[in-house]
Design a protein around this motif. Structure first.
Motif, PDB file in Angstrom:
ATOM      1  N   GLY A 131     114.966 -22.184  -0.206  1.00  0.00           N
ATOM      2  CA  GLY A 131     114.987 -22.655  -1.586  1.00  0.00           C
ATOM      3  C   GLY A 131     116.009 -23.765  -1.742  1.00  0.00           C
ATOM      4  O   GLY A 131     116.281 -24.515  -0.795  1.00  0.00           O
ATOM      5  N   VAL A 132     116.627 -23.822  -2.913  1.00  0.00           N
ATOM      6  CA  VAL A 132     117.402 -25.013  -3.265  1.00  0.00           C
ATOM      7  C   VAL A 132     118.576 -25.264  -2.309  1.00  0.00           C
ATOM      8  O   VAL A 132     118.849 -26.423  -1.943  1.00  0.00           O
ATOM      9  N   ILE A 133     119.215 -24.206  -1.820  1.00  0.00           N
ATOM     10  CA  ILE A 133     120.391 -24.445  -0.963  1.00  0.00           C
ATOM     11  C   ILE A 133     119.951 -24.942   0.418  1.00  0.00           C
ATOM     12  O   ILE A 133     120.530 -25.888   0.965  1.00  0.00           O
ATOM     13  N   ALA A 134     118.907 -24.317   0.969  1.00  0.00           N
ATOM     14  CA  ALA A 134     118.404 -24.770   2.279  1.00  0.00           C
ATOM     15  C   ALA A 134     117.923 -26.215   2.180  1.00  0.00           C
ATOM     16  O   ALA A 134     118.202 -27.048   3.055  1.00  0.00           O
ATOM     17  N   VAL A 142     110.824 -24.940  -7.927  1.00  0.00           N
ATOM     18  CA  VAL A 142     110.724 -23.551  -7.480  1.00  0.00           C
ATOM     19  C   VAL A 142     110.149 -23.530  -6.063  1.00  0.00           C
ATOM     20  O   VAL A 142     109.466 -24.462  -5.634  1.00  0.00           O
ATOM     21  N   TYR A 143     110.483 -22.492  -5.348  1.00  0.00           N
ATOM     22  CA  TYR A 143     110.084 -22.350  -3.949  1.00  0.00           C
ATOM     23  C   TYR A 143     109.369 -21.002  -3.804  1.00  0.00           C
ATOM     24  O   TYR A 143     109.993 -20.004  -3.428  1.00  0.00           O
ATOM     25  N   ASN A 163     116.341 -19.858  -5.468  1.00  0.00           N
ATOM     26  CA  ASN A 163     117.283 -19.800  -4.349  1.00  0.00           C
ATOM     27  C   ASN A 163     117.298 -18.402  -3.763  1.00  0.00           C
ATOM     28  O   ASN A 163     117.489 -17.424  -4.492  1.00  0.00           O
ATOM     29  N   PHE A 164     117.075 -18.328  -2.484  1.00  0.00           N
ATOM     30  CA  PHE A 164     117.236 -17.067  -1.755  1.00  0.00           C
ATOM     31  C   PHE A 164     118.340 -17.307  -0.734  1.00  0.00           C
ATOM     32  O   PHE A 164     118.277 -18.272   0.036  1.00  0.00           O
ATOM     33  N   TYR A 165     119.366 -16.455  -0.765  1.00  0.00           N
ATOM     34  CA  TYR A 165     120.490 -16.685   0.142  1.00  0.00           C
ATOM     35  C   TYR A 165     120.979 -15.315   0.617  1.00  0.00           C
ATOM     36  O   TYR A 165     121.400 -14.481  -0.203  1.00  0.00           O
ATOM     37  N   ASN A 220     116.336 -17.202 -10.010  1.00  0.00           N
ATOM     38  CA  ASN A 220     115.058 -17.729 -10.468  1.00  0.00           C
ATOM     39  C   ASN A 220     115.170 -19.254 -10.656  1.00  0.00           C
ATOM     40  O   ASN A 220     116.159 -19.738 -11.199  1.00  0.00           O
ATOM     41  N   GLY A 221     114.141 -19.974 -10.214  1.00  0.00           N
ATOM     42  CA  GLY A 221     114.182 -21.441 -10.282  1.00  0.00           C
ATOM     43  C   GLY A 221     113.916 -21.995 -11.667  1.00  0.00           C
ATOM     44  O   GLY A 221     114.040 -23.211 -11.880  1.00  0.00           O
TER      45      GLY A 221
END
Ligand code: ATP
Length: 502
Positions: free
Chosen positions: A284-287, A317-318, A387-389, A419-420
């Motif tokens: 998601g956003v961080i990757a 969103v991812y 974002n999934f971390y 949530n995106g």
């Protein structure tokens, strides 16, 4: 100077042994009028020798007293040695703003003082090292491209003198290509080294854990050989978590004084492959902000922030399918878990346990990503994933304590999902909340402690980051192995990060 960090490290001199040892005479008088006294956490040097004429006179004036006192934190004592030339004590002293350098005190010792001095030296070293192993045998791996090409120079200038003063046995090798550290470590004699020191960012430790994991006796190798980092990369999370610093010389001191600490590792399966991760996995956003911004590398460290902001503005969103083997779901319960861990004694691995480790890597309790999804895993809606971390260390980069409740050896990873579609202002607030340690408690930040998860991206292209490295953008399953790996850490117990707020 005492311990260079104010993190959760305990002072080794506070251990009960110090009480017992200090009942004996802890002052040694040398050179007639220099007293060396071992105190609770420092060595006090009182030098009353008459000064030479040059030293006495300052600008033509006579100095009032020839007495000088000097206190050295026991943590900073590197070595003490009696030789025919006398007594030499080497120690780390504050040098540049953040760094340390090696200094030495030298005194002649007469024949009749020798026995007494020898006892005193043993006492000093017992207290200066506590449970830390002395004279560690280190395999040093340098990524010559790390730290914009300065890793080798930084190591030789700032870390090597600390290892030498502590009489570590050092074997240095430069990596010549990507994957080289894995190849070197796969062939390494695990009885020849106490630790593998990576002069790099987080990429080399990732390779080193995987090299140890490829050995036929992986379980034993990962228990016997500790992994450590001299921070020379752009992402130096390992050094921040274990040594509380991004400074090369201070990290070298933390390695010299480092306590062997069993640490969880995570197995990842993708297709038919199985790899180990020690730090994090993101989607998601961080990757995307980290790995998907190669085209703007010229921006340096701002690249991540820029990439992040662009994506936040687009409210990307991812979508993914996500299932988690959740162990603790509630923030209050996670805080209680952290506090219980922090107040319990530090986990240790006995030599018998090390010798009795399984031959290869442990079996996968939940199978691989190709098996059916275990029935008791919680299915998490992933259509709007922003974002999934998943983290196995608290600090993901300098000043970014993303997983404050993460601990080295609880058999659990901390998973943050966001949530995106949340308002942009909230996402921006999250960025500023991290340095204030307020991120954990934000309502839009969902945190779970988990033993395993499976993530299947729904899109065709994108990024998944493992320990800062890019892996194929396809279905991934992860499970934690409690205490599988070994690191050298300053506290022997917790990461050098503030825990979650009470
Ligand atoms: N000699 C080499 N040539 C090319 N790549 C290498 C070499 N040695 C190591 N690497 C690779 O470089 C990558 C980055 O390694 P490092 O551990 O220094 O992390 P980093 O923080 O990402 O570093 P950087 O400062 O280069 O961004 C790793 O994937 C590693 O495999």
């Amino acid at each position: 100077m005492t311990s260079p960090s104010n993190g959760p490290s305990s002072n080794h001199a506070d251990q009960p042994d110090s009480q017992r040892l200090l009942q004996h005479d802890s002052t040694l008088t040398v050179a007639q009028s220099v007293s060396l006294s071992i105190g609770g956490d420092s060595l006090l040097v009182v030098d009353e020798r008459p000064k030479s004429k040059d030293q006495r006179a300052c600008c033509g004036l006579l100095a009032k007293s020839s007495k000088t006192t000097h206190s050295i934190g026991l943590y900073n004592i590197l070595d003490a040695d009696l030789s025919p030339a006398g007594l030499t004590i080497t120690y780390a002293q504050a040098a540049t703003k953040d760094g340390i350098s090696v200094a030495a005190l030298e005194y002649p010792i007469s024949e009749k003082e020798k026995a007494n001095a020898q006892t005193w030296v043993s006492q000093l070293l017992d207290l200066a090292y506590g449970e830390a192993q002395r004279y560690k045998r280190l395999k040093v791996l340098i990524n010559p491209f790390g730290g914009k090409g300065a890793a080798s120079k930084s190591y030789h200038k700032h870390a090597a003198p600390v290892f030498a003063a502590a009489r570590c046995v050092v074997d240095v090798q430069q990596t010549t290509h990507r994957g080289h550290a894995t190849e070197i470590v796969e062939q390494i004699d695990i009885d020849a080294y106490d630790a593998i020191v990576c002069c790099s960012g987080d990429g080399l430790p990732y390779e080193v854990f995987n090299g140890l994991g490829k050995k036929p006796n992986a379980g034993e190798a990962l228990a016997k050989v500790a992994v450590a980092m001299v921070p020379c990369g752009s992402g130096n999370a390992m050094a921040w978590n274990l040594c509380g610093t991004g400074n090369v010389s201070v990290a070298a001191l933390a390695i010299v004084k480092g306590l062997r600490t069993p640490m969880d590792l995570v197995s990842l399966t993708q297709g038919n492959t199985r790899t180990l991760s020690f730090l994090s996995q993101s989607f998601g956003v961080i990757a995307e902000s980290d790995l998907g911004t190669d085209n703007i590398r010229w921006m340096g460290a701002h690249r991540f922030t820029y990439g992040f902001l662009v994506r936040i503005m687009q409210r990307t969103v991812y979508p993914c399918d996500l299932a988690i083997k959740v162990e603790i779901d509630d923030k209050r319960a996670i805080k209680d878990h952290y506090n219980t861990y922090a107040h319990n004694p530090a986990p240790r691995r006995s030599p018998e346990e090390t010798a009795g480790q399984s031959k290869g890597l442990p079996e996968l309790r939940y199978g691989t990503v190709q098996d059916d999804l275990p029935k008791d895993w919680e299915v998490i809606p992933g259509e709007e994933m922003g974002n999934f971390y998943a983290g196995k260390m608290a600090i993901v980069s300098k000043d970014t304590n993303f997983f404050p409740a993460s601990v080295p050896n609880d058999g659990l990873m901390d998973i943050v999902t966001i949530n995106g579609t949340i308002p942009r202002t909230t996402t921006l607030k999250m960025m500023t909340a991290i340095p204030e340690n307020e991120f954990f408690d934000m309502p839009d930040v969902k945190i779970r402690k988990a033993a395993a998860y499976r993530l299947v991206p729904r899109q065709k292209e994108g990024y998944i980051s493992v320990d800062g490295e890019s892996i194929p953008f396809e279905a991934l399953q992860a499970e934690v192995h409690k205490g599988l790996g070994t690191v050298l850490s300053k506290s022997g117990h917790l990461y050098e990060a503030e825990g979650p707020r009470p």
